[in-house]
Scaffold this motif. Structure first.
Motif, PDB file in Angstrom:
ATOM      1  N   GLY A 196     -15.438  -2.553  11.750  1.00  0.00           N
ATOM      2  CA  GLY A 196     -14.462  -1.621  11.205  1.00  0.00           C
ATOM      3  C   GLY A 196     -13.023  -2.098  11.253  1.00  0.00           C
ATOM      4  O   GLY A 196     -12.098  -1.313  11.019  1.00  0.00           O
ATOM      5  N   LEU A 197     -12.811  -3.389  11.552  1.00  0.00           N
ATOM      6  CA  LEU A 197     -11.449  -3.916  11.575  1.00  0.00           C
ATOM      7  C   LEU A 197     -10.896  -4.022  10.158  1.00  0.00           C
ATOM      8  O   LEU A 197     -11.636  -4.246   9.203  1.00  0.00           O
ATOM      9  CB  LEU A 197     -11.416  -5.286  12.250  1.00  0.00           C
ATOM     10  CG  LEU A 197     -11.547  -5.327  13.776  1.00  0.00           C
ATOM     11  CD1 LEU A 197     -11.571  -6.762  14.257  1.00  0.00           C
ATOM     12  CD2 LEU A 197     -10.388  -4.577  14.430  1.00  0.00           C
ATOM     13  N   VAL A 198      -9.590  -3.877  10.030  1.00  0.00           N
ATOM     14  CA  VAL A 198      -8.911  -4.073   8.747  1.00  0.00           C
ATOM     15  C   VAL A 198      -7.866  -5.163   8.926  1.00  0.00           C
ATOM     16  O   VAL A 198      -7.407  -5.437  10.039  1.00  0.00           O
ATOM     17  CB  VAL A 198      -8.252  -2.771   8.238  1.00  0.00           C
ATOM     18  CG1 VAL A 198      -9.298  -1.732   7.910  1.00  0.00           C
ATOM     19  CG2 VAL A 198      -7.271  -2.220   9.264  1.00  0.00           C
ATOM     20  N   SER A 199      -7.494  -5.780   7.820  1.00  0.00           N
ATOM     21  CA  SER A 199      -6.589  -6.931   7.886  1.00  0.00           C
ATOM     22  C   SER A 199      -5.240  -6.568   8.500  1.00  0.00           C
ATOM     23  O   SER A 199      -4.660  -7.351   9.256  1.00  0.00           O
ATOM     24  CB  SER A 199      -6.393  -7.533   6.497  1.00  0.00           C
ATOM     25  OG  SER A 199      -5.878  -6.565   5.600  1.00  0.00           O
ATOM     26  N   ASP A 200      -4.733  -5.372   8.206  1.00  0.00           N
ATOM     27  CA  ASP A 200      -3.426  -4.976   8.734  1.00  0.00           C
ATOM     28  C   ASP A 200      -3.426  -4.974  10.260  1.00  0.00           C
ATOM     29  O   ASP A 200      -2.480  -5.456  10.901  1.00  0.00           O
ATOM     30  CB  ASP A 200      -3.044  -3.583   8.230  1.00  0.00           C
ATOM     31  CG  ASP A 200      -2.649  -3.590   6.760  1.00  0.00           C
ATOM     32  OD1 ASP A 200      -2.980  -4.567   6.067  1.00  0.00           O
ATOM     33  OD2 ASP A 200      -2.016  -2.626   6.311  1.00  0.00           O
ATOM     34  N   ALA A 201      -4.490  -4.441  10.845  1.00  0.00           N
ATOM     35  CA  ALA A 201      -4.574  -4.368  12.305  1.00  0.00           C
ATOM     36  C   ALA A 201      -4.638  -5.756  12.921  1.00  0.00           C
ATOM     37  O   ALA A 201      -4.045  -6.013  13.982  1.00  0.00           O
ATOM     38  CB  ALA A 201      -5.789  -3.546  12.718  1.00  0.00           C
ATOM     39  N   ARG A 244      -1.537  -9.574   4.174  1.00  0.00           N
ATOM     40  CA  ARG A 244      -2.757  -8.754   4.157  1.00  0.00           C
ATOM     41  C   ARG A 244      -3.741  -9.164   3.069  1.00  0.00           C
ATOM     42  O   ARG A 244      -4.955  -9.011   3.227  1.00  0.00           O
ATOM     43  CB  ARG A 244      -2.416  -7.265   4.011  1.00  0.00           C
ATOM     44  CG  ARG A 244      -1.685  -6.893   2.746  1.00  0.00           C
ATOM     45  CD  ARG A 244      -1.767  -5.377   2.465  1.00  0.00           C
ATOM     46  NE  ARG A 244      -1.338  -4.539   3.550  1.00  0.00           N
ATOM     47  CZ  ARG A 244      -0.233  -3.771   3.536  1.00  0.00           C
ATOM     48  NH1 ARG A 244       0.572  -3.810   2.469  1.00  0.00           N
ATOM     49  NH2 ARG A 244       0.072  -3.003   4.544  1.00  0.00           N
ATOM     50  N   HIS A 245      -3.245  -9.695   1.948  1.00  0.00           N
ATOM     51  CA  HIS A 245      -4.120 -10.095   0.851  1.00  0.00           C
ATOM     52  C   HIS A 245      -4.396 -11.600   0.857  1.00  0.00           C
ATOM     53  O   HIS A 245      -5.023 -12.110  -0.082  1.00  0.00           O
ATOM     54  CB  HIS A 245      -3.512  -9.685  -0.497  1.00  0.00           C
ATOM     55  CG  HIS A 245      -2.125 -10.191  -0.720  1.00  0.00           C
ATOM     56  ND1 HIS A 245      -1.049  -9.807   0.047  1.00  0.00           N
ATOM     57  CD2 HIS A 245      -1.620 -11.071  -1.639  1.00  0.00           C
ATOM     58  CE1 HIS A 245       0.046 -10.401  -0.385  1.00  0.00           C
ATOM     59  NE2 HIS A 245      -0.276 -11.181  -1.404  1.00  0.00           N
ATOM     60  N   THR A 261       1.285   5.111   0.483  1.00  0.00           N
ATOM     61  CA  THR A 261       0.606   6.184   1.187  1.00  0.00           C
ATOM     62  C   THR A 261       1.138   7.538   0.727  1.00  0.00           C
ATOM     63  O   THR A 261       2.116   7.621  -0.025  1.00  0.00           O
ATOM     64  CB  THR A 261       0.814   6.042   2.707  1.00  0.00           C
ATOM     65  OG1 THR A 261       2.223   6.042   2.991  1.00  0.00           O
ATOM     66  CG2 THR A 261       0.223   4.726   3.205  1.00  0.00           C
ATOM     67  N   ASN A 265       0.838  -1.189   0.000  1.00  0.00           N
ATOM     68  CA  ASN A 265       0.000   0.000   0.000  1.00  0.00           C
ATOM     69  C   ASN A 265       0.880   1.247   0.000  1.00  0.00           C
ATOM     70  O   ASN A 265       1.667   1.449   0.927  1.00  0.00           O
ATOM     71  CB  ASN A 265      -0.923   0.011   1.224  1.00  0.00           C
ATOM     72  CG  ASN A 265      -1.951  -1.106   1.174  1.00  0.00           C
ATOM     73  OD1 ASN A 265      -2.264  -1.621   0.097  1.00  0.00           O
ATOM     74  ND2 ASN A 265      -2.467  -1.493   2.318  1.00  0.00           N
ATOM     75  N   GLU A 269     -15.637  -6.982   9.838  1.00  0.00           N
ATOM     76  CA  GLU A 269     -15.771  -5.875   8.899  1.00  0.00           C
ATOM     77  C   GLU A 269     -16.810  -4.881   9.381  1.00  0.00           C
ATOM     78  O   GLU A 269     -16.650  -3.660   9.225  1.00  0.00           O
ATOM     79  CB  GLU A 269     -16.140  -6.412   7.511  1.00  0.00           C
ATOM     80  CG  GLU A 269     -15.029  -7.251   6.876  1.00  0.00           C
ATOM     81  CD  GLU A 269     -15.397  -7.727   5.482  1.00  0.00           C
ATOM     82  OE1 GLU A 269     -16.612  -7.742   5.190  1.00  0.00           O
ATOM     83  OE2 GLU A 269     -14.494  -8.076   4.708  1.00  0.00           O
ATOM     84  N   LEU A 280     -11.402 -11.423   6.238  1.00  0.00           N
ATOM     85  CA  LEU A 280     -11.979 -11.082   7.532  1.00  0.00           C
ATOM     86  C   LEU A 280     -13.397 -11.628   7.654  1.00  0.00           C
ATOM     87  O   LEU A 280     -14.140 -11.738   6.664  1.00  0.00           O
ATOM     88  CB  LEU A 280     -12.004  -9.561   7.717  1.00  0.00           C
ATOM     89  CG  LEU A 280     -10.648  -8.857   7.849  1.00  0.00           C
ATOM     90  CD1 LEU A 280     -10.860  -7.369   8.048  1.00  0.00           C
ATOM     91  CD2 LEU A 280      -9.838  -9.433   9.010  1.00  0.00           C
TER      92      LEU A 280
END
Length: 318
Positions: A300-305, A287-288, A175, A173, A297, A292
């Protein structure tokens, strides 16, 4: 070739890329790691974060063939692989090779082409060969895909399924840069509206194919101790038991994490792997590869966290 030679080689590539690119140091390290272990990478970022420029500078530092494909919704597999045309001189069909017959392939906006064309590229990534009209044609040993995609647009796109994303070693990713880096970018590139020409920065190839293959052989011979093997396996297995993850990473992910850790250690001038190498690579490598759970989801969780949480909870070998 010795380990110090590999370290000097990667430093040379960094120097060439930085002639045109400001910042993105972690991205460059991941690209070097992927190069040394023969993996493919997916760069994801909003427009204007230097995805294409990074890929072009990376390729320009290598004495390898480079090709670029701008994916579009009307692109067919034959446009990528090539097609057999009748040759009246030989009274037979001859393959007219498509752009996939190269060493470093920039697959720009890969999510803009239909699944049929995506699958044609992903077969090449997995098998290092393509099949046209029933005949298999090998690609070079140096074949590597650097794909890009834009995460903010959904209309007219075809998201890659998780099983196809698994072909990529890293999903990186990109940024926004810091204020200081952005000032440096504007100072360097603010005299033009189009993407800068690499020739203006004097980029030159610093690594030959033979040196690259020698470096890869050296990387593959780095010993990974049993405690670190167990550490990698524990991280991957934890993704299968975490309540926020519906589908965890496979054994292929563990193999890739071990291989990438060897390569990353070499780029840092070491002939041994440490736990920090694994930690640095785990998020872009996993991450990919996880899906989840729906409730995660919604929360609000994301895979990175979730991956970072797994790393914090997994015992580190001493």
């Amino acid at each position: 070739m010795e380990f110090r030679d590999v370290s000097a080689m990667t430093e040379g590539i960094r120097g060439e890329i930085r002639k045109a690119v400001v910042g993105q140091d972690d991205v460059i390290e991941l690209m070097l790691t992927s190069l040394l272990c023969g993996g493919h990478i997916l760069l994801e970022g909003v427009p204007g974060t230097a995805k294409t420029l990074l890929a072009q500078c990376f390729a320009a530092s290598l004495s390898l063939r480079f090709g670029r494909v701008q994916f579009t919704p009307d692109m067919m597999p034959g446009d990528l692989l090539g097609t057999n045309l009748f040759n009246f001189q030989t009274n037979g069909f001859t393959l007219t090779q498509g752009p996939v017959f190269t060493d470093i392939l920039l697959a720009d906006e890969i999510n803009r082409t239909p699944p049929k064309t995506q699958a044609a590229l992903l077969q090449a990534m997995n098998e290092y060969s393509v099949t046209v009209d029933g005949v298999t044609h090998p690609l070079g040993e140096a074949f590597m895909v650097v794909a890009t995609q834009n995460p903010i647009e959904q209309q007219g796109t075809y998201p890659l399924p998780e099983a196809q994303l698994d072909r990529f070693l890293f999903k990186i990713n990109l940024t926004y840069p810091s204020k200081e880096q952005e000032c440096a970018i504007v100072a360097r590139h603010g005299n033009r509206t189009a993407m800068p020409r690499l020739a203006d920065f004097g980029l030159a190839p610093v690594v030959s194919a033979d040196r690259l293959f020698s470096a890869r052989q050296l990387v593959s011979e780095i010993r990974l101790g049993d405690p670190l093997v167990a550490y990698i396996v524990d991280i991957v297995r934890a993704t299968r038991d975490h309540p926020a993850i519906e589908t965890g990473a496979s054994t292929r992910a563990a193999n890739m994490l071990a291989s990438a850790s060897r390569a990353y250690a070499t780029t840092q001038g070491r002939d041994f792997v440490i736990p920090d190498d694994v930690k640095f690579l785990a998020v872009p490598l996993l991450r990919h590869r996880i899906v989840l759970a729906p409730n995660a989801e919604i929360d609000g969780l994301v895979s990175d966290a979730v991956i970072v949480e797994i790393l914090e909870q997994t015992a580190v070998p001493r």
